[in-house]
Each structure stands twice: as C-alpha cells, then as structure tokens.
Design a protein around this motif. Sequence first.
Motif, PDB file in Angstrom:
ATOM      1  N   ASP A 170      -6.926  -1.561   4.905  1.00 11.44           N
ATOM      2  CA  ASP A 170      -6.812  -0.523   3.884  1.00 11.44           C
ATOM      3  C   ASP A 170      -7.447   0.781   4.348  1.00 11.44           C
ATOM      4  O   ASP A 170      -6.861   1.867   4.212  1.00 11.44           O
ATOM      5  CB  ASP A 170      -7.473  -0.999   2.582  1.00 11.44           C
ATOM      6  N   THR A 225      -3.776   3.604  -0.298  1.00 10.85           N
ATOM      7  CA  THR A 225      -4.625   2.543  -0.838  1.00 10.85           C
ATOM      8  C   THR A 225      -3.786   1.356  -1.296  1.00 10.85           C
ATOM      9  O   THR A 225      -2.559   1.452  -1.443  1.00 10.85           O
ATOM     10  CB  THR A 225      -5.450   3.087  -2.017  1.00 10.85           C
ATOM     11  N   SER A 226      -4.449   0.242  -1.525  1.00 13.29           N
ATOM     12  CA  SER A 226      -3.773  -0.967  -2.016  1.00 13.29           C
ATOM     13  C   SER A 226      -3.337  -0.766  -3.461  1.00 13.29           C
ATOM     14  O   SER A 226      -4.072  -0.185  -4.263  1.00 13.29           O
ATOM     15  CB  SER A 226      -4.715  -2.168  -1.928  1.00 13.29           C
ATOM     16  N   THR A 238      -9.826   0.086  -4.043  1.00 17.64           N
ATOM     17  CA  THR A 238      -9.386  -0.922  -3.074  1.00 17.64           C
ATOM     18  C   THR A 238     -10.081  -2.253  -3.300  1.00 17.64           C
ATOM     19  O   THR A 238      -9.433  -3.309  -3.340  1.00 17.64           O
ATOM     20  CB  THR A 238      -9.675  -0.434  -1.638  1.00 17.64           C
ATOM     21  N   LEU A 257       0.840  -1.199   0.000  1.00 16.88           N
ATOM     22  CA  LEU A 257       0.000   0.000   0.000  1.00 16.88           C
ATOM     23  C   LEU A 257       0.874   1.248   0.000  1.00 16.88           C
ATOM     24  O   LEU A 257       2.001   1.236   0.508  1.00 16.88           O
ATOM     25  CB  LEU A 257      -0.920   0.034   1.222  1.00 16.88           C
TER      26      LEU A 257
END
Length: 436
Positions: free
Chosen positions: A292, A308-309, A262, A82
Amino acid sequence: MNLESNGFLDRVFKLRAHKTSVKTELVAGVTTFFTMAYVIFVNPNIMAEAGVDHGAAFVATCIGAALACFLMGLYANWPVGLAPGMGLNAFFTYTVVGEMGYSWQVALGAVFISGVLFMIMSLSRIREWLLNSIPMSLRFAMGAGVGLFLGLIGLKTAGIVVDNPATLLSMGSFSDPSVLLAALCFLLIAILSYRNMFGAILFSMLGVTALGWALGLVEYQGLVSTPPSLAPTWLAMDVQGAFNVGMISVILAFLFVNMFDTAGTLMGVAHRAHLVDDHGQIKNLPRALKADSTSSVMGAFVGCPPVTSYVESASGVAAGGRTGLTAVTVGLLFLLAVFFAPLAGMIPAYATAGALIYVAMLMMGGLAHINWEDHSDSIPAIVTAVMMPLTFSIANGIALGFVTYTAMKLFTGQHEKISISLYVLSAIFIAKFAFL
C-alpha cells in the motif's frame, strides 16, 4: 492437470490453501472492480479542477490503480483493490492547490514525500509506534472529518449548497436540472447500495449521465478510443518545491489519513477474507502495508494523489475472494479501462457529485465508535471532524484536533494518555499556526 490445485496460478496465489478457485477469484475481482470503478470517472474530474490535464489524469488513475493492485496481489497475496483515495484527492485539489495556492506539481511532490515516509514506516517499527500512539478517538474522527470535507465538496459541486454573503452557505435551487440530477444520483446510489445491487455507484452515475444526455445536458463523445497521453503528468511532481515549511502539515495530512485509512481497511478486509490465523495474527499484514505505501509513491510518478486500499474490496471478499488473484483481476480491468476515455469525459459534474456525497456519508460512520461520555475524548474528535470542512482543509482539522486533545488531557490530569509523538506534533502545529 487441475489448474486450480496444481497449476501455475495455484503455486503463485496458493488457491488450494485458501480454499478457493480460479473462477471464484475472477468473479470476486470483477465484483470489486465494478464496486470501485467510479473512481476512474470521479478522480479525473477532481484533478482537472487543479489544472491537471483531464485525459492524463484519467490514464494516471487507471495505471496508478492497476500497478497498485498488481503489487498487492503478487507481493502480499491479498484480495484488495487500490486506487487514488477519495477525500485525499479533494484535499489535493481544493485545499493544497485551490486554497493554499501551490501548483499541482508541488502537491504531487508532497504526495511523493508522504509516500516515501509511509514506506520507511512500513519497513520499520515506526509505523506500529505511531499507529499505537495516536488515540482511537482521533483516528475515527479523521476518517469522519474527511467524509464531511468530501461531502461539502460534493454538495457544492452539485449546487445543492451554494455560497451566501449573509449566511455563508445556503441551499441551491432544485429548479436547476443539474442540481436535481445530482440529488437523483445520490438517492439512486443510496437505494441500490442498500439493496446490495452489483456496481450501484457506477451504474447510478452512468444512468444519470444517460438521462442528462436525453435532456440535452451531455454531449455524446463516444465510448472507446486510443488512451490519451500520460505525458502531462508523467514525472511531473515537484519534490523540491514541496520541501517548504508551509507544506509540513500537508505532508503529515496525506501521511496520517492514508496510514490510518489503510490500516483500518486492511484489518477489516483481513477478517472478512479469513486471513487471520489461530493466534489472532493477520497473515502477511506487513507485506500488505508495504504494498500500500509503495503504491502511493508509484502513483505520484504517474500523477495520482495518494493511492490507498479501498474498503469496497469487501464486496469482492463477500463474493469469495481470498487471494491476490482477486487484486490482479481488478488491476487488469483498470488497465482495460484506459480505452474508455471518451466515456470518462462525458461524465458530468452532477453525476460525480452524487457519488461524492454518498461516499462521504459512508466515511462518517466512524463517529459511532467515539466515546461520547468522556469529553476529553469526544471534544477533540468533534474539533477534528468539524474543522476539516469548516476550514476547507484536512490538515487544519488534524492539527486543531491534535492540539485540542493534548491540551484537554494535559489540563484534566490525564497526561499519561499523551504520547511523545502527540507532544511533538502538537508543538509543530502550534508553531505553524503562530508563525505561518
């Protein structure tokens, strides 16, 4: 004692159950890091244009990403890296601060509020209700629109596209060395990525920076130093200032883009990492979503746009990553990166612009999943995607897309396809356009 089957790491990350090893997870973590490490150079440059201290933004990027990776790895046991989200950082700087005139502290306050809302949704059924109530066409359009928005910023930063009083936009001059180097950086990234070269974006940016140094366009500042102070961004968010009617669409834009990006990333990575059980259920997905959403809140504390991922995590999964040890490895490398501030300060705008353009094009792939035969789906999707770059605002693109979708479905006899949340959000957006 066999470390991989009986040791501490096996107990924490369940390596044997996931049919992986310490070595494989470490290699996967290194792979993911080098695939997404470009963010430690790109994000500070973007944040600096909002008035944020570049050194503090660099450290905040590394620390925000590291904390998020640790949380994802230790709490959710997912092999996902992330970092501050590309596109959302551009929206933060060029729209919220640049276009709307808010301070970067207020913008960070909006990031914090959207992160808290995301956390609340992740702890309840609201998340599933909202995810299911937003049409797929608009979800794909949002991702593509963010890509177009990011691409326009990259082209503008590169000087490939310039303003023109007569035509609004026109092409820049390739006789300018920086414009030529930006285009070269983009082409290098595209070619090396197609050939699946390890760290294509990062090494292309470094290569073009070295070429700029050889041409006298970059001043050498060193490679390693003591990390800059985080004080300028630590707890600098103005939450009270973000409680403003005009910030509603901004907070919703941060929330929606982060949430759908996400969800899409995590579900995609889950299938690649064999995190789906025999019944089709994704293992630990609620924990991954909580990790997340919490990361955005933690990122706001240190001074990051929404964390964020990253879809680049798929590269680590392809290298064999199956557990949170991969994510923890990525986090450790982000922490180590804080000592490379001089290198980050040398990366020129044309190098980051080339990366922005490439990442933008990847994000536009969602357009392929839109139902182009049904105009009541495709037209709102086009409005959403196109109006983001043309109004220079992700929030405006989302708002106009939602209103168009609701109107199209309502007046073509398809009111059953309009969820309650769409009615509510459309009403809010119409009121915003009418009175603000």
